[in-house]
Design a protein around this motif. Sequence first.
Motif, PDB file in Angstrom:
ATOM      1  N   VAL B   5      24.096 -80.016 -61.797  1.00 53.05           N
ATOM      2  CA  VAL B   5      25.461 -79.520 -61.816  1.00 53.05           C
ATOM      3  C   VAL B   5      26.063 -79.657 -63.222  1.00 53.05           C
ATOM      4  O   VAL B   5      27.022 -78.994 -63.557  1.00 53.05           O
ATOM      5  CB  VAL B   5      26.311 -80.304 -60.806  1.00 53.05           C
ATOM      6  CG1 VAL B   5      27.618 -79.629 -60.565  1.00 53.05           C
ATOM      7  CG2 VAL B   5      25.551 -80.439 -59.512  1.00 53.05           C
ATOM      8  N   ALA B   6      25.469 -80.508 -64.021  1.00 55.78           N
ATOM      9  CA  ALA B   6      26.015 -80.723 -65.355  1.00 55.78           C
ATOM     10  C   ALA B   6      26.036 -79.435 -66.152  1.00 55.78           C
ATOM     11  O   ALA B   6      26.895 -79.244 -67.011  1.00 55.78           O
ATOM     12  CB  ALA B   6      25.187 -81.776 -66.083  1.00 55.78           C
ATOM     13  N   THR B   7      25.106 -78.553 -65.848  1.00 54.08           N
ATOM     14  CA  THR B   7      25.077 -77.322 -66.620  1.00 54.08           C
ATOM     15  C   THR B   7      26.275 -76.433 -66.302  1.00 54.08           C
ATOM     16  O   THR B   7      26.620 -75.565 -67.085  1.00 54.08           O
ATOM     17  CB  THR B   7      23.801 -76.528 -66.321  1.00 54.08           C
ATOM     18  OG1 THR B   7      23.709 -76.367 -64.911  1.00 54.08           O
ATOM     19  CG2 THR B   7      22.589 -77.285 -66.821  1.00 54.08           C
ATOM     20  N   TRP B   8      26.906 -76.661 -65.156  1.00 51.40           N
ATOM     21  CA  TRP B   8      28.054 -75.836 -64.791  1.00 51.40           C
ATOM     22  C   TRP B   8      29.356 -76.425 -65.307  1.00 51.40           C
ATOM     23  O   TRP B   8      30.412 -75.803 -65.165  1.00 51.40           O
ATOM     24  CB  TRP B   8      28.150 -75.717 -63.269  1.00 51.40           C
ATOM     25  CG  TRP B   8      27.107 -74.825 -62.707  1.00 51.40           C
ATOM     26  CD1 TRP B   8      25.871 -75.191 -62.311  1.00 51.40           C
ATOM     27  CD2 TRP B   8      27.213 -73.423 -62.501  1.00 51.40           C
ATOM     28  NE1 TRP B   8      25.194 -74.101 -61.848  1.00 51.40           N
ATOM     29  CE2 TRP B   8      25.981 -73.014 -61.941  1.00 51.40           C
ATOM     30  CE3 TRP B   8      28.212 -72.486 -62.701  1.00 51.40           C
ATOM     31  CZ2 TRP B   8      25.741 -71.699 -61.591  1.00 51.40           C
ATOM     32  CZ3 TRP B   8      27.960 -71.176 -62.348  1.00 51.40           C
ATOM     33  CH2 TRP B   8      26.734 -70.799 -61.801  1.00 51.40           C
ATOM     34  N   LEU B   9      29.275 -77.584 -65.867  1.00 47.57           N
ATOM     35  CA  LEU B   9      30.520 -78.239 -66.267  1.00 47.57           C
ATOM     36  C   LEU B   9      31.291 -77.436 -67.309  1.00 47.57           C
ATOM     37  O   LEU B   9      32.505 -77.293 -67.185  1.00 47.57           O
ATOM     38  CB  LEU B   9      30.223 -79.653 -66.776  1.00 47.57           C
ATOM     39  CG  LEU B   9      31.473 -80.420 -67.162  1.00 47.57           C
ATOM     40  CD1 LEU B   9      32.359 -80.627 -65.961  1.00 47.57           C
ATOM     41  CD2 LEU B   9      31.098 -81.737 -67.764  1.00 47.57           C
ATOM     42  N   PRO B  10      30.644 -76.887 -68.314  1.00 49.08           N
ATOM     43  CA  PRO B  10      31.435 -76.126 -69.292  1.00 49.08           C
ATOM     44  C   PRO B  10      32.189 -74.980 -68.643  1.00 49.08           C
ATOM     45  O   PRO B  10      33.336 -74.685 -68.998  1.00 49.08           O
ATOM     46  CB  PRO B  10      30.383 -75.579 -70.262  1.00 49.08           C
ATOM     47  CG  PRO B  10      29.214 -76.436 -70.106  1.00 49.08           C
ATOM     48  CD  PRO B  10      29.223 -76.948 -68.704  1.00 49.08           C
ATOM     49  N   PHE B  11      31.584 -74.401 -67.656  1.00 45.52           N
ATOM     50  CA  PHE B  11      32.225 -73.295 -66.975  1.00 45.52           C
ATOM     51  C   PHE B  11      33.460 -73.768 -66.222  1.00 45.52           C
ATOM     52  O   PHE B  11      34.522 -73.146 -66.280  1.00 45.52           O
ATOM     53  CB  PHE B  11      31.196 -72.662 -66.033  1.00 45.52           C
ATOM     54  CG  PHE B  11      31.814 -71.998 -64.878  1.00 45.52           C
ATOM     55  CD1 PHE B  11      31.791 -72.591 -63.647  1.00 45.52           C
ATOM     56  CD2 PHE B  11      32.457 -70.790 -65.032  1.00 45.52           C
ATOM     57  CE1 PHE B  11      32.384 -71.974 -62.583  1.00 45.52           C
ATOM     58  CE2 PHE B  11      33.046 -70.176 -63.982  1.00 45.52           C
ATOM     59  CZ  PHE B  11      33.008 -70.765 -62.751  1.00 45.52           C
ATOM     60  N   ALA B  12      33.309 -74.892 -65.505  1.00 43.49           N
ATOM     61  CA  ALA B  12      34.457 -75.396 -64.750  1.00 43.49           C
ATOM     62  C   ALA B  12      35.576 -75.770 -65.709  1.00 43.49           C
ATOM     63  O   ALA B  12      36.756 -75.545 -65.425  1.00 43.49           O
ATOM     64  CB  ALA B  12      34.043 -76.602 -63.919  1.00 43.49           C
ATOM     65  N   ARG B  13      35.213 -76.303 -66.856  1.00 45.73           N
ATOM     66  CA  ARG B  13      36.243 -76.681 -67.814  1.00 45.73           C
ATOM     67  C   ARG B  13      36.915 -75.452 -68.398  1.00 45.73           C
ATOM     68  O   ARG B  13      38.118 -75.423 -68.611  1.00 45.73           O
ATOM     69  CB  ARG B  13      35.626 -77.511 -68.926  1.00 45.73           C
ATOM     70  CG  ARG B  13      35.106 -78.847 -68.425  1.00 45.73           C
ATOM     71  CD  ARG B  13      34.656 -79.718 -69.546  1.00 45.73           C
ATOM     72  NE  ARG B  13      35.768 -80.132 -70.351  1.00 45.73           N
ATOM     73  CZ  ARG B  13      35.695 -80.363 -71.661  1.00 45.73           C
ATOM     74  NH1 ARG B  13      34.559 -80.205 -72.281  1.00 45.73           N
ATOM     75  NH2 ARG B  13      36.742 -80.736 -72.337  1.00 45.73           N
ATOM     76  N   ALA B  14      36.108 -74.444 -68.664  1.00 47.97           N
ATOM     77  CA  ALA B  14      36.708 -73.222 -69.219  1.00 47.97           C
ATOM     78  C   ALA B  14      37.680 -72.623 -68.225  1.00 47.97           C
ATOM     79  O   ALA B  14      38.757 -72.145 -68.592  1.00 47.97           O
ATOM     80  CB  ALA B  14      35.602 -72.225 -69.552  1.00 47.97           C
ATOM     81  N   ALA B  15      37.314 -72.656 -66.965  1.00 48.29           N
ATOM     82  CA  ALA B  15      38.173 -72.047 -65.966  1.00 48.29           C
ATOM     83  C   ALA B  15      39.478 -72.806 -65.807  1.00 48.29           C
ATOM     84  O   ALA B  15      40.380 -72.329 -65.137  1.00 48.29           O
ATOM     85  CB  ALA B  15      37.435 -71.990 -64.639  1.00 48.29           C
ATOM     86  N   ALA B  16      39.578 -73.963 -66.421  1.00 48.91           N
ATOM     87  CA  ALA B  16      40.838 -74.706 -66.348  1.00 48.91           C
ATOM     88  C   ALA B  16      41.957 -73.958 -67.055  1.00 48.91           C
ATOM     89  O   ALA B  16      43.126 -74.292 -66.883  1.00 48.91           O
ATOM     90  CB  ALA B  16      40.666 -76.087 -66.972  1.00 48.91           C
ATOM     91  N   VAL B  17      41.592 -72.950 -67.828  1.00 52.71           N
ATOM     92  CA  VAL B  17      42.629 -72.118 -68.452  1.00 52.71           C
ATOM     93  C   VAL B  17      43.520 -71.521 -67.370  1.00 52.71           C
ATOM     94  O   VAL B  17      44.703 -71.271 -67.585  1.00 52.71           O
ATOM     95  CB  VAL B  17      41.961 -71.022 -69.315  1.00 52.71           C
ATOM     96  CG1 VAL B  17      42.947 -69.960 -69.725  1.00 52.71           C
ATOM     97  CG2 VAL B  17      41.343 -71.645 -70.546  1.00 52.71           C
ATOM     98  N   GLY B  18      42.939 -71.321 -66.199  1.00 51.89           N
ATOM     99  CA  GLY B  18      43.702 -70.731 -65.115  1.00 51.89           C
ATOM    100  C   GLY B  18      44.844 -71.607 -64.623  1.00 51.89           C
ATOM    101  O   GLY B  18      45.725 -71.128 -63.918  1.00 51.89           O
ATOM    102  N   TRP B  19      44.805 -72.887 -64.988  1.00 60.73           N
ATOM    103  CA  TRP B  19      45.884 -73.756 -64.499  1.00 60.73           C
ATOM    104  C   TRP B  19      47.083 -73.742 -65.423  1.00 60.73           C
ATOM    105  O   TRP B  19      48.148 -74.218 -65.065  1.00 60.73           O
ATOM    106  CB  TRP B  19      45.385 -75.203 -64.447  1.00 60.73           C
ATOM    107  CG  TRP B  19      44.242 -75.416 -63.554  1.00 60.73           C
ATOM    108  CD1 TRP B  19      43.840 -74.642 -62.522  1.00 60.73           C
ATOM    109  CD2 TRP B  19      43.333 -76.506 -63.623  1.00 60.73           C
ATOM    110  NE1 TRP B  19      42.755 -75.200 -61.935  1.00 60.73           N
ATOM    111  CE2 TRP B  19      42.416 -76.336 -62.577  1.00 60.73           C
ATOM    112  CE3 TRP B  19      43.216 -77.616 -64.462  1.00 60.73           C
ATOM    113  CZ2 TRP B  19      41.391 -77.232 -62.362  1.00 60.73           C
ATOM    114  CZ3 TRP B  19      42.183 -78.507 -64.228  1.00 60.73           C
ATOM    115  CH2 TRP B  19      41.290 -78.307 -63.185  1.00 60.73           C
ATOM    116  N   LEU B  20      46.864 -73.270 -66.625  1.00 56.97           N
ATOM    117  CA  LEU B  20      47.863 -73.535 -67.659  1.00 56.97           C
ATOM    118  C   LEU B  20      49.267 -73.024 -67.360  1.00 56.97           C
ATOM    119  O   LEU B  20      50.230 -73.710 -67.616  1.00 56.97           O
ATOM    120  CB  LEU B  20      47.380 -72.974 -68.996  1.00 56.97           C
ATOM    121  CG  LEU B  20      46.156 -73.726 -69.542  1.00 56.97           C
ATOM    122  CD1 LEU B  20      45.749 -73.154 -70.866  1.00 56.97           C
ATOM    123  CD2 LEU B  20      46.482 -75.202 -69.691  1.00 56.97           C
TER     124      LEU B  20
END
Lengths: 226, 638
Positions: B5-20
């Motif tokens: 799952v670690a490989t998906w972490l950058p993606f989940a972090r990038a998608a945090a833009v959606g919270w802004l």
Amino acid sequence: MPQAVMAGCTQRCQQGLLKFFQCVRRLISGTLSKDKLDDELEMTMVCHRPEGLEQLEAQTNFNKRELQVLYRGFKNECPSGVVNEETFKHIYAQFFPHGDASTYAHYLFNAFDSAHNGSIKFEDFVMGLSILLRGSVREKLQWTFNLYDINRDGYINKEEMTEIVRAIYDMMGKYTYPALRGDVPQQHVEKMDRNKDGVVTLEEFILACQEDENMMRSLQLFENVI
Amino acid sequence: MAAGVATWLPFARAAAVGWLPLAKKSMPKPPVDKKSRNDEILFVNVSGLRFQTWKNTLDRYPDTLLGSSEKEFFYNEDTQEYFFDRDPEMFRHILNFYRTGKLHYPRHECIQAFDEELAFYGIVPEIIGDCCMEEYRDRKKENQERLAEDTEAEMASDIPLPPDSTSRERLWRAFENPHTSTMALVFYYVTGFFIAVSVIANVVETVPCRPPKGSVKDLPCGEKYSLAFFCMDTACVLIFTFEYLMRLFAAPSRCKFMRSVMSVIDVVAIMPYYIGLVMPENEDVSGAFVTLRVFRVFRIFKFSRHSQGLRILGYTLKSCASELGFLLFSLTMAIIIFATVMYYAEKGTKGTNFTSIPASFWYTIVTMTTLGYGDMVPNTIAGKIFGSICSLSGVLVIALPVPVIVSNFSRIYHQNQRADKMRAQQKVRLARIRLAKKGTTNAFLQYKEDGGLQDRDSDSTALCVKNRSSFEHQHHHLLHCLEKTTNHEFTDELTYSEVCMTESVGYRTSRSTSLSSQQGLSSSCCPRRPKRRAIRLANSTVSVSRGSVQELDMLHVQKVAHQRLSVCASSRSSLNARSEDLKLNCDDRDFTAAIISIPTPPANTPDESLPPSPAVPGILRNSRSGSFTHETVKISSL
């Protein structure tokens, strides 16, 4: 309609007779009827291969090495080359074990699945990431607008906003401080709706976000994620 | 957390833009990743084993990974190699496919691992050569069946029902799974007992009892004590009827239920009684009536609901239906042939028993099954010869299908054993999964506790914080962003329940003592939501009704007071020297109730019911005093 009922009845009788004869035949010949299961062995191995490395490099803002790293991780998790929604929800839930991340993962999945066919290919994945991490401010805000606009009609209304906010709050789970109540904050749409028509368009959204200094500052933070 | 799952972490972090746009505060700074992002370079091809092959070989199959441009994603320019992080042993078979055009299945490998490798390299399993295809298919089918049963057993009805199910669903559940509730279990045993009683009564009533006075002939007990037996029968039938009607009412699909085998058995078990009641005491029909009483013995089949072994037997017979059918058919053929032969062989003999071909059937059957009653014997020599051939062939024909039936039974029996074992281990597995999950959630809280969210440039960061992996840092940063977005913090179950308790305690004391800010202690930290939440809360430690709070109050008040005193002393000092004394031992975890501070909300009378005010009491933490702007009010008189 008695005719329809009669027709259904005769059909069922015929099927029953057919099955009976098949049964008798199987009895006499003594063959096992398990062979038809073989046909059902799934031939549904969907395999998707992405476009070439050069093409992807031209279409996104990543360089070759970054694309390689991304693809290796992606391919390891999904050898068939596509991610479906269940896998996606499962992965996302691992990052937020406290609460229920499935609703938000669903909206996120729809935002990435640009072709709306229920699966994310590597190209969709990389394009989305490219916008989020290396895109201009306007592109990022546009992506976020797409995320919030659940029914893709070009407007964000109060219900959609409430849905998104509720999905985000669901990820917090039960054990939070201060404890979560049933209602979620409602003031976002009012803040952004300039012409007070009850919905937020893309331009209003972008304007409202650009005026929010906190947000502009936070946008820069996610650039070195990869 | 799983490494994959670690490989998906950058993606989940990038998608945090959606919270802004929704965030109430600005996001914290991300962790700086000091490690260089170069890939590890290994001078090998597949996990250490170096393979060499012509390019043409790989180009033969352009729709696979190695034959298409997809392999460029795995090219390593520094070593001028394609590097794959996969099993080198399996790769040998994959490469052989390119070389010879035939894919072989290694028998000692796990079928699933092999399938995964094929999927990764984009090779369709249908190309497996004929030499290995059958083995591959068999093992794959076996694996699939096993997985299907496992998922079925998982989804089996031991999951607790959703709390908003109707009474009908609950009733059906109680019938299908008696161990879910005590009432159901009691009912299950009662019906079992009555089935046994009914069957025994049926058997005993034919036993000859001592005749009554004045008579010589032996009477069956049923006629001597006819009233007693009739009462027993009536009671059993009443219970069975009641059970059947309840099941019919609770069944989700009544038509399907009425067609099922068990329901038919139920009906057959109780109908004779009612028919007997209805039928008049007529001479002609009493013969039919007697026949009906025979059907009462079918009540014994009702035991199959109670006994799993019976069900397995029935299921085996059903699944071996074709073998049994074939056996029957071939036996019939043999019987007809031999009966005809015996009849014609014995036709000449005077006073023979073989009077017709159907009469010879009985002889043939008795001989083929090696029973040999001896009531019909051949007299002629030809008859005796054919009789011996008949008995020999009987042995063979009957012995043939038996191993098939036995193996079927064994397979089904083992399946059932496995299902039972899985269900028993399910609880342990779930508990372990829950424990692992708790570990992850606690990791973040521990991280916060250790001051990991501070500005990490200062030298005083605890060692244990520095030593965490970059993955953990980034994951915790993500969770911290979520906290900032929603303006709530993660806590653990203990603190949550304590907060609830202290709020209720504080509420009471605020009523009794005259506190300046009487408003604002909203009394509902455990919100009264629709039923779903209430049931979930019942499982946690906060199952406190307003009435029973008093006893808990006493214990808890002392605990809270004690903690407050102990923390007060340290907190005052630590407030002044915030950045210096971050603890090096990261095991200290008492960040529970410190000073209860009440923000200044609008005037609001505290109410027992759910108030709409957003005023929330805040709990001061040692290390983060700057985040909450409020005034602190000490609750003194305790």
